[in-house]
Design a protein around this motif. Structure first.
Motif, PDB file in Angstrom:
ATOM      1  N   MET A   1       0.822  -1.201   0.000  1.00 46.35           N
ATOM      2  CA  MET A   1       0.000   0.000   0.000  1.00 46.35           C
ATOM      3  C   MET A   1       0.859   1.255   0.000  1.00 46.35           C
ATOM      4  N   SER A   2       1.889   1.263   0.867  1.00 44.00           N
ATOM      5  CA  SER A   2       2.777   2.419   0.913  1.00 44.00           C
ATOM      6  C   SER A   2       3.571   2.563  -0.372  1.00 44.00           C
ATOM      7  N   THR A   3       3.885   1.425  -1.025  1.00 45.64           N
ATOM      8  CA  THR A   3       4.638   1.479  -2.278  1.00 45.64           C
ATOM      9  C   THR A   3       3.828   2.150  -3.369  1.00 45.64           C
ATOM     10  N   SER A   4       2.545   1.760  -3.480  1.00 48.52           N
ATOM     11  CA  SER A   4       1.724   2.363  -4.525  1.00 48.52           C
ATOM     12  C   SER A   4       1.530   3.849  -4.272  1.00 48.52           C
ATOM     13  N   ALA A   5       1.443   4.233  -2.992  1.00 49.65           N
ATOM     14  CA  ALA A   5       1.267   5.649  -2.685  1.00 49.65           C
ATOM     15  C   ALA A   5       2.498   6.448  -3.075  1.00 49.65           C
ATOM     16  N   SER A   6       3.699   5.824  -2.929  1.00 43.42           N
ATOM     17  CA  SER A   6       4.933   6.552  -3.193  1.00 43.42           C
ATOM     18  C   SER A   6       5.138   6.822  -4.674  1.00 43.42           C
ATOM     19  N   VAL A   7       4.488   6.017  -5.537  1.00 49.19           N
ATOM     20  CA  VAL A   7       4.681   6.214  -6.971  1.00 49.19           C
ATOM     21  C   VAL A   7       3.440   6.802  -7.639  1.00 49.19           C
ATOM     22  N   TYR A  10       1.012  12.754  -9.170  1.00 49.06           N
ATOM     23  CA  TYR A  10       0.385  13.926  -8.569  1.00 49.06           C
ATOM     24  C   TYR A  10       0.472  15.035  -9.598  1.00 49.06           C
ATOM     25  N   GLY A  11      -0.691  15.476 -10.072  1.00 47.51           N
ATOM     26  CA  GLY A  11      -0.707  16.481 -11.117  1.00 47.51           C
ATOM     27  C   GLY A  11      -0.075  15.977 -12.409  1.00 47.51           C
ATOM     28  N   GLY A  12      -0.162  14.662 -12.633  1.00 49.07           N
ATOM     29  CA  GLY A  12       0.396  14.091 -13.858  1.00 49.07           C
ATOM     30  C   GLY A  12       1.888  13.795 -13.782  1.00 49.07           C
ATOM     31  N   VAL A  13       2.502  14.022 -12.617  1.00 44.92           N
ATOM     32  CA  VAL A  13       3.938  13.780 -12.457  1.00 44.92           C
ATOM     33  C   VAL A  13       4.127  12.755 -11.349  1.00 44.92           C
ATOM     34  N   ASN A  14       4.854  11.658 -11.647  1.00 43.42           N
ATOM     35  CA  ASN A  14       5.011  10.623 -10.631  1.00 43.42           C
ATOM     36  C   ASN A  14       6.098  10.999  -9.615  1.00 43.42           C
ATOM     37  N   ALA A  15       6.233  10.171  -8.585  1.00 45.68           N
ATOM     38  CA  ALA A  15       7.125  10.486  -7.467  1.00 45.68           C
ATOM     39  C   ALA A  15       8.578  10.606  -7.901  1.00 45.68           C
ATOM     40  N   ASP A  16       9.014   9.718  -8.792  1.00 40.88           N
ATOM     41  CA  ASP A  16      10.410   9.767  -9.247  1.00 40.88           C
ATOM     42  C   ASP A  16      10.695  11.060  -9.999  1.00 40.88           C
ATOM     43  N   GLN A  17       9.750  11.483 -10.821  1.00 40.23           N
ATOM     44  CA  GLN A  17       9.920  12.735 -11.560  1.00 40.23           C
ATOM     45  C   GLN A  17       9.964  13.933 -10.619  1.00 40.23           C
ATOM     46  N   ARG A  18       9.098  13.913  -9.613  1.00 37.66           N
ATOM     47  CA  ARG A  18       9.103  15.015  -8.653  1.00 37.66           C
ATOM     48  C   ARG A  18      10.415  15.067  -7.881  1.00 37.66           C
ATOM     49  N   ALA A  19      10.936  13.895  -7.513  1.00 35.09           N
ATOM     50  CA  ALA A  19      12.213  13.840  -6.792  1.00 35.09           C
ATOM     51  C   ALA A  19      13.339  14.357  -7.674  1.00 35.09           C
ATOM     52  N   SER A  20      13.303  14.000  -8.961  1.00 32.86           N
ATOM     53  CA  SER A  20      14.326  14.460  -9.896  1.00 32.86           C
ATOM     54  C   SER A  20      14.269  15.971 -10.072  1.00 32.86           C
ATOM     55  N   GLU A  21      13.055  16.505 -10.162  1.00 35.42           N
ATOM     56  CA  GLU A  21      12.895  17.953 -10.307  1.00 35.42           C
ATOM     57  C   GLU A  21      13.391  18.689  -9.064  1.00 35.42           C
ATOM     58  N   ARG A  22      13.092  18.140  -7.885  1.00 40.25           N
ATOM     59  CA  ARG A  22      13.583  18.762  -6.649  1.00 40.25           C
ATOM     60  C   ARG A  22      15.106  18.745  -6.600  1.00 40.25           C
ATOM     61  N   ARG A  23      15.676  17.641  -7.026  1.00 45.31           N
ATOM     62  CA  ARG A  23      17.135  17.510  -7.039  1.00 45.31           C
ATOM     63  C   ARG A  23      17.759  18.565  -7.962  1.00 45.31           C
ATOM     64  N   ARG A  57      13.354  18.117   4.457  1.00 43.27           N
ATOM     65  CA  ARG A  57      13.269  16.644   4.404  1.00 43.27           C
ATOM     66  C   ARG A  57      13.496  16.125   2.994  1.00 43.27           C
ATOM     67  N   TYR A  58      13.169  16.938   1.982  1.00 44.51           N
ATOM     68  CA  TYR A  58      13.422  16.509   0.609  1.00 44.51           C
ATOM     69  C   TYR A  58      14.891  16.681   0.227  1.00 44.51           C
ATOM     70  N   PHE A  59      15.582  17.587   0.896  1.00 43.78           N
ATOM     71  CA  PHE A  59      17.020  17.729   0.635  1.00 43.78           C
ATOM     72  C   PHE A  59      17.723  16.403   0.894  1.00 43.78           C
ATOM     73  N   TYR A  60      17.372  15.759   1.998  1.00 42.89           N
ATOM     74  CA  TYR A  60      18.090  14.559   2.423  1.00 42.89           C
ATOM     75  C   TYR A  60      17.712  13.310   1.629  1.00 42.89           C
ATOM     76  N   GLU A  61      16.746  13.409   0.743  1.00 44.65           N
ATOM     77  CA  GLU A  61      16.479  12.271  -0.131  1.00 44.65           C
ATOM     78  C   GLU A  61      17.496  12.214  -1.269  1.00 44.65           C
ATOM     79  N   SER A  62      18.235  13.320  -1.468  1.00 42.43           N
ATOM     80  CA  SER A  62      19.227  13.369  -2.539  1.00 42.43           C
ATOM     81  C   SER A  62      20.658  13.546  -2.048  1.00 42.43           C
ATOM     82  N   PHE A  63      20.848  14.228  -0.910  1.00 38.23           N
ATOM     83  CA  PHE A  63      22.198  14.559  -0.458  1.00 38.23           C
ATOM     84  C   PHE A  63      22.346  14.293   1.036  1.00 38.23           C
ATOM     85  N   ALA A  64      23.522  13.793   1.416  1.00 38.91           N
ATOM     86  CA  ALA A  64      23.767  13.491   2.828  1.00 38.91           C
ATOM     87  C   ALA A  64      23.894  14.766   3.651  1.00 38.91           C
TER      88      ALA A  64
END
Length: 209
Positions: A1-7, A10-23, A57-64
């Protein structure tokens, strides 16, 4: 359930794309801060998140940490500079001065197009602990590339003289670019390239002989 929510899109952009854009926003914000003309500006997690419009919190998904971001920003700038210069050289005329001009023009134009790049490479990296070692690697790498280009062009073997000349030219070129970017060298971009082409060409004699 949590896996499907993570992908879930949202607004036509999936989680990986949003993470890439934030990065990407964080990397560009990192370049803004590291390449700032204001010496009082420093790179912090809070500052870069505010600049990028990203919560911490989104900073730390990409950088230590902020040092990891600084290193990646620096490496990206250097990689793009090398790629653009080598691409220009790949279509350069096979005449000594024109080949030198092509390479130097590509470097100067790339840095002039975005002054943040030059400030990061030649100024910030001198004082930023995480980037000091990277700057030394950069100098060695550019000296190696220059030596390799000279070996190929002049059909010569690697020698201590060639290595010394390459390091001398890379170091001097870097100092000249720094002075120009800081406004301490009152010449146009074209005049800067002309001057450096003449210096590189005169040094080539010691490699050919």
């Amino acid at each position: 359930m949590s896996t499907s929510a993570s992908v879930r899109p949202y607004g036509g952009v999936n989680a990986d794309q949003r993470a890439s854009e934030r990065r990407e926003r964080l990397l560009d914000a990192g370049l803004d801060l590291l390449g700032s003309a204001d010496d009082s500006v420093t790179l912090t997690v809070r500052g870069v998140c505010a600049q990028a419009g990203v919560v911490a919190r989104y900073f730390y998904e990409s950088f230590a940490d902020s040092d990891a971001l600084a290193v990646e920003v620096y490496e990206r700038v250097i990689t793009n500079l090398v790629d653009e210069t080598l691409a220009a050289l790949a279509t350069s005329p096979e005449e000594e001065q024109e080949r030198i001009r092509t390479g130097l023009s590509a470097i100067v134009a790339h840095l002039a197009a975005d002054p943040r790049r030059g400030r990061l490479i030649f100024t910030t990296a001198l004082s930023h602990p995480a980037l000091a070692a990277k700057r030394l690697e950069m100098v060695r790498m550019f000296a190696g590339l220059l030596a390799a280009q000279a070996q190929s062009f002049y059909k010569t073997d690697p020698t201590a003289r060639l290595d010394a000349v390459a390091r001398f030219l890379v170091g001097g070129f870097g100092e000249t670019l720094t002075a120009w970017q800081h406004g301490d060298l009152d010449v146009t971009q074209e005049e800067l390239v002309d001057l450096c082409v003449a210096l590189f060409a005169s040094s080539a004699a010691s490699v050919r002989d």
